[in-house]
Write a protein that holds these residues in place. Structure first.
Motif, PDB file in Angstrom:
ATOM      1  N   PHE A  26      31.872  29.901  22.271  1.00 64.13           N
ATOM      2  CA  PHE A  26      33.137  29.876  22.714  1.00 64.13           C
ATOM      3  C   PHE A  26      33.857  31.088  21.846  1.00 64.13           C
ATOM      4  CE2 PHE A  26      32.917  28.051  18.519  1.00 64.13           C
ATOM      5  CZ  PHE A  26      34.076  28.268  17.869  1.00 64.13           C
ATOM      6  N   GLY A  27      35.197  31.407  23.088  1.00 60.21           N
ATOM      7  CA  GLY A  27      36.321  32.265  22.216  1.00 60.21           C
ATOM      8  C   GLY A  27      35.543  33.420  23.323  1.00 60.21           C
ATOM      9  N   GLY A  28      36.006  34.546  22.474  1.00 59.31           N
ATOM     10  CA  GLY A  28      35.908  35.923  23.849  1.00 59.31           C
ATOM     11  C   GLY A  28      36.736  35.766  24.804  1.00 59.31           C
ATOM     12  N   ASP A  29      36.874  36.509  25.404  1.00 56.69           N
ATOM     13  CA  ASP A  29      37.978  36.582  26.784  1.00 56.69           C
ATOM     14  C   ASP A  29      37.166  36.894  27.988  1.00 56.69           C
ATOM     15  OD1 ASP A  29      36.483  39.140  27.359  1.00 56.69           O
ATOM     16  OD2 ASP A  29      37.837  40.289  26.422  1.00 56.69           O
ATOM     17  N   LEU A  30      38.388  36.977  29.338  1.00 52.60           N
ATOM     18  CA  LEU A  30      37.735  37.113  30.437  1.00 52.60           C
ATOM     19  C   LEU A  30      37.582  38.895  31.205  1.00 52.60           C
ATOM     20  CD1 LEU A  30      39.809  34.005  31.450  1.00 52.60           C
ATOM     21  CD2 LEU A  30      36.978  34.064  30.668  1.00 52.60           C
ATOM     22  N   SER A  31      37.701  39.150  30.724  1.00 52.75           N
ATOM     23  CA  SER A  31      36.893  41.169  30.902  1.00 52.75           C
ATOM     24  C   SER A  31      36.058  41.023  32.219  1.00 52.75           C
ATOM     25  CB  SER A  31      37.025  42.075  29.740  1.00 52.75           C
ATOM     26  OG  SER A  31      36.178  41.742  29.240  1.00 52.75           O
ATOM     27  N   LEU A  32      36.340  41.543  32.918  1.00 54.51           N
ATOM     28  CA  LEU A  32      35.545  41.564  33.835  1.00 54.51           C
ATOM     29  C   LEU A  32      33.922  42.244  33.317  1.00 54.51           C
ATOM     30  CD1 LEU A  32      38.104  41.616  35.321  1.00 54.51           C
ATOM     31  CD2 LEU A  32      36.547  44.039  37.243  1.00 54.51           C
ATOM     32  N   GLU A  33      34.096  43.410  32.102  1.00 54.24           N
ATOM     33  CA  GLU A  33      32.890  43.375  31.676  1.00 54.24           C
ATOM     34  C   GLU A  33      31.969  42.241  30.696  1.00 54.24           C
ATOM     35  OE1 GLU A  33      35.197  46.895  32.446  1.00 54.24           O
ATOM     36  OE2 GLU A  33      35.295  44.788  30.821  1.00 54.24           O
ATOM     37  N   ARG A  34      33.023  41.504  30.512  1.00 54.14           N
ATOM     38  CA  ARG A  34      32.102  40.359  29.793  1.00 54.14           C
ATOM     39  C   ARG A  34      31.659  39.365  30.909  1.00 54.14           C
ATOM     40  NH1 ARG A  34      32.194  38.271  24.329  1.00 54.14           N
ATOM     41  NH2 ARG A  34      33.881  40.161  23.595  1.00 54.14           N
ATOM     42  N   ILE A  35      32.387  38.831  31.515  1.00 50.97           N
ATOM     43  CA  ILE A  35      31.828  37.787  32.704  1.00 50.97           C
ATOM     44  C   ILE A  35      30.276  38.357  33.739  1.00 50.97           C
ATOM     45  CG2 ILE A  35      32.755  36.932  35.105  1.00 50.97           C
ATOM     46  CD1 ILE A  35      36.130  36.853  33.767  1.00 50.97           C
ATOM     47  N   TRP A  36      30.957  40.187  33.750  1.00 51.26           N
ATOM     48  CA  TRP A  36      29.143  40.224  34.380  1.00 51.26           C
ATOM     49  C   TRP A  36      28.115  40.059  33.977  1.00 51.26           C
ATOM     50  CZ3 TRP A  36      27.658  40.666  39.441  1.00 51.26           C
ATOM     51  CH2 TRP A  36      26.988  41.618  39.267  1.00 51.26           C
ATOM     52  N   PHE A  37      28.443  40.287  32.618  1.00 49.76           N
ATOM     53  CA  PHE A  37      27.439  40.520  31.486  1.00 49.76           C
ATOM     54  C   PHE A  37      26.910  39.143  30.895  1.00 49.76           C
ATOM     55  CE2 PHE A  37      25.532  41.036  27.087  1.00 49.76           C
ATOM     56  CZ  PHE A  37      24.889  41.276  27.124  1.00 49.76           C
ATOM     57  N   ALA A  38      27.411  38.159  31.080  1.00 50.00           N
ATOM     58  CA  ALA A  38      26.952  36.747  30.644  1.00 50.00           C
ATOM     59  C   ALA A  38      25.886  36.444  31.644  1.00 50.00           C
ATOM     60  CB  ALA A  38      28.103  35.900  31.140  1.00 50.00           C
ATOM     61  N   GLU A 115      44.178  32.955  34.935  1.00 47.06           N
ATOM     62  CA  GLU A 115      42.997  33.758  33.964  1.00 47.06           C
ATOM     63  C   GLU A 115      41.965  34.085  35.220  1.00 47.06           C
ATOM     64  OE1 GLU A 115      42.352  36.444  30.038  1.00 47.06           O
ATOM     65  OE2 GLU A 115      43.063  33.725  30.480  1.00 47.06           O
ATOM     66  N   LEU A 116      41.029  33.025  34.817  1.00 49.03           N
ATOM     67  CA  LEU A 116      39.928  33.409  35.155  1.00 49.03           C
ATOM     68  C   LEU A 116      39.754  33.920  36.753  1.00 49.03           C
ATOM     69  CD1 LEU A 116      36.899  32.984  35.052  1.00 49.03           C
ATOM     70  CD2 LEU A 116      37.205  30.449  35.499  1.00 49.03           C
ATOM     71  N   MET A 117      40.614  33.107  37.759  1.00 48.25           N
ATOM     72  CA  MET A 117      41.271  33.013  39.324  1.00 48.25           C
ATOM     73  C   MET A 117      41.004  35.014  39.655  1.00 48.25           C
ATOM     74  SD  MET A 117      43.150  31.576  41.827  1.00 48.25           S
ATOM     75  CE  MET A 117      44.825  32.206  41.421  1.00 48.25           C
ATOM     76  N   GLU A 118      42.425  35.749  38.323  1.00 45.58           N
ATOM     77  CA  GLU A 118      42.154  37.490  38.835  1.00 45.58           C
ATOM     78  C   GLU A 118      40.628  37.395  38.405  1.00 45.58           C
ATOM     79  OE1 GLU A 118      44.713  38.367  39.978  1.00 45.58           O
ATOM     80  OE2 GLU A 118      45.429  36.304  40.449  1.00 45.58           O
ATOM     81  N   SER A 119      40.159  37.122  37.075  1.00 49.23           N
ATOM     82  CA  SER A 119      38.946  38.097  36.453  1.00 49.23           C
ATOM     83  C   SER A 119      38.344  38.121  38.359  1.00 49.23           C
ATOM     84  CB  SER A 119      39.153  37.026  35.268  1.00 49.23           C
ATOM     85  OG  SER A 119      39.104  37.771  34.266  1.00 49.23           O
ATOM     86  N   PHE A 120      37.812  36.797  38.355  1.00 54.94           N
ATOM     87  CA  PHE A 120      37.060  36.950  39.713  1.00 54.94           C
ATOM     88  C   PHE A 120      37.874  37.814  40.726  1.00 54.94           C
ATOM     89  CE2 PHE A 120      35.265  32.933  37.949  1.00 54.94           C
ATOM     90  CZ  PHE A 120      33.532  33.557  37.899  1.00 54.94           C
ATOM     91  N   GLU A 125      36.942  42.610  44.185  1.00 54.92           N
ATOM     92  CA  GLU A 125      37.733  43.959  44.749  1.00 54.92           C
ATOM     93  C   GLU A 125      36.569  45.328  44.110  1.00 54.92           C
ATOM     94  OE1 GLU A 125      41.088  44.522  42.555  1.00 54.92           O
ATOM     95  OE2 GLU A 125      41.985  42.874  44.075  1.00 54.92           O
ATOM     96  N   TYR A 126      35.834  44.866  43.148  1.00 59.19           N
ATOM     97  CA  TYR A 126      34.400  45.918  42.562  1.00 59.19           C
ATOM     98  C   TYR A 126      33.097  45.183  43.590  1.00 59.19           C
ATOM     99  CZ  TYR A 126      37.354  47.688  38.658  1.00 59.19           C
ATOM    100  OH  TYR A 126      38.028  48.614  37.832  1.00 59.19           O
ATOM    101  N   GLY A 127      33.437  44.528  43.563  1.00 56.62           N
ATOM    102  CA  GLY A 127      31.779  44.545  45.047  1.00 56.62           C
ATOM    103  C   GLY A 127      31.169  43.142  44.584  1.00 56.62           C
ATOM    104  N   PHE A 128      31.477  42.575  43.429  1.00 57.78           N
ATOM    105  CA  PHE A 128      30.001  41.736  42.806  1.00 57.78           C
ATOM    106  C   PHE A 128      30.650  40.934  42.589  1.00 57.78           C
ATOM    107  CE2 PHE A 128      30.948  45.693  39.158  1.00 57.78           C
ATOM    108  CZ  PHE A 128      30.097  45.942  39.708  1.00 57.78           C
ATOM    109  N   ALA A 129      31.839  39.852  43.764  1.00 59.14           N
ATOM    110  CA  ALA A 129      32.119  38.570  43.965  1.00 59.14           C
ATOM    111  C   ALA A 129      32.192  38.601  45.091  1.00 59.14           C
ATOM    112  CB  ALA A 129      32.905  38.066  43.325  1.00 59.14           C
ATOM    113  N   LYS A 130      31.596  37.350  45.940  1.00 51.50           N
ATOM    114  CA  LYS A 130      31.781  37.543  47.253  1.00 51.50           C
ATOM    115  C   LYS A 130      32.038  36.473  48.125  1.00 51.50           C
ATOM    116  CE  LYS A 130      27.734  39.871  48.375  1.00 51.50           C
ATOM    117  NZ  LYS A 130      26.424  40.119  49.581  1.00 51.50           N
TER     118      LYS A 130
END
Length: 217
Positions: A26-38, A115-120, A125-130
């Motif tokens: 739990f915790g952390g943040d919703l950065s693009l790098e963290r979500i993609w790594f997760a 916040e999560l919606m904006e991360s996705f 925009e970077y081509g990772f989510a469709k």
């Protein structure tokens, strides 16, 4: 559960850590790098907007093997009649917005925070989510979105405004990608996806497939 450091992008190894009811950290943040790594580790965020971020890797895992898709006779008739038209990545923002606003059986509010919606949206925009859209008479009536990791598609959420729209869109997606996808991660059980052929597999089997996929990328 393990508390994540906001200044370090890391997670407990889901193969070695069972967590509590599937919660890895739990915790952390919703950065693009963290979500993609997760997601590459088989971990995904799922939490109420007014709570801390929870990171999950449930056991068992609800998945669909594309060659196991089940299409009923009634759905095949609907698809053959061309009741709907389908597009890809034409309106990601509207798809995820509709998913956020959709009413879920037995659920009040939404798990999809702004916040999560904006991360996705940024991941898109970077081509990772469709996104995959379903149209009827030029109106957006259904769709879903997720992350593409090599030959694994991690489905996040779907919505429908008319009967059978999301089901038709999902079947169309699977049938068009079944030769290039090894697995569709559905995360948690729903009767809707079970009727289409999704089933439970062990976390160990899921992570094995995911690791093999990551090695081929």
């Amino acid at each position: 559960m393990v508390r994540l450091d906001e200044n370090e992008i890391s997670f407990p190894d889901p193969e070695l850590y069972d967590g509590h009811d599937g919660i890895i950290a739990f915790g952390g943040d919703l950065s693009l790098e963290r979500i993609w790594f997760a997601y590459q580790l088989g971990i995904f965020p799922w939490y109420n907007p007014d709570e801390e971020i929870l990171w999950w890797c449930p056991d068992p895992r609800f998945v669909l093997f594309p060659n196991e898709i089940k299409v009923s006779k009634s759905m095949r008739k609907i698809l053959n009649r061309n009741v709907f038209t389908f597009t890809e990545n034409q309106n990601f923002r509207e798809v995820i917005k509709n998913c956020q606003q959709s009413n879920r059986k037995g659920q009040t509010g939404t798990w999809l925070s702004d916040e999560l919606m904006e991360s996705f949206i940024k991941l898109h925009e970077y081509g990772f989510a469709k996104s995959f859209e379903v149209w009827q008479d030029r109106e957006l009536v259904g769709g879903f979105y997720g992350l593409q990791i090599g030959n694994v598609f991690c489905g996040e959420s779907m919505f429908t405004k008319v009967s059978n729209a999301s089901k038709a869109g999902f079947i169309h997606f699977v049938e068009n990608y079944k030769n290039s996808l090894d697995l569709i991660d559905c995360q948690s059980h729903t009767e809707h996806l079970e009727s289409l052929g999704a089933r439970m597999i062990s976390k160990k089997d899921f992570l094995t497939i995911l690791h093999q996929n990551n090695e081929r990328k």
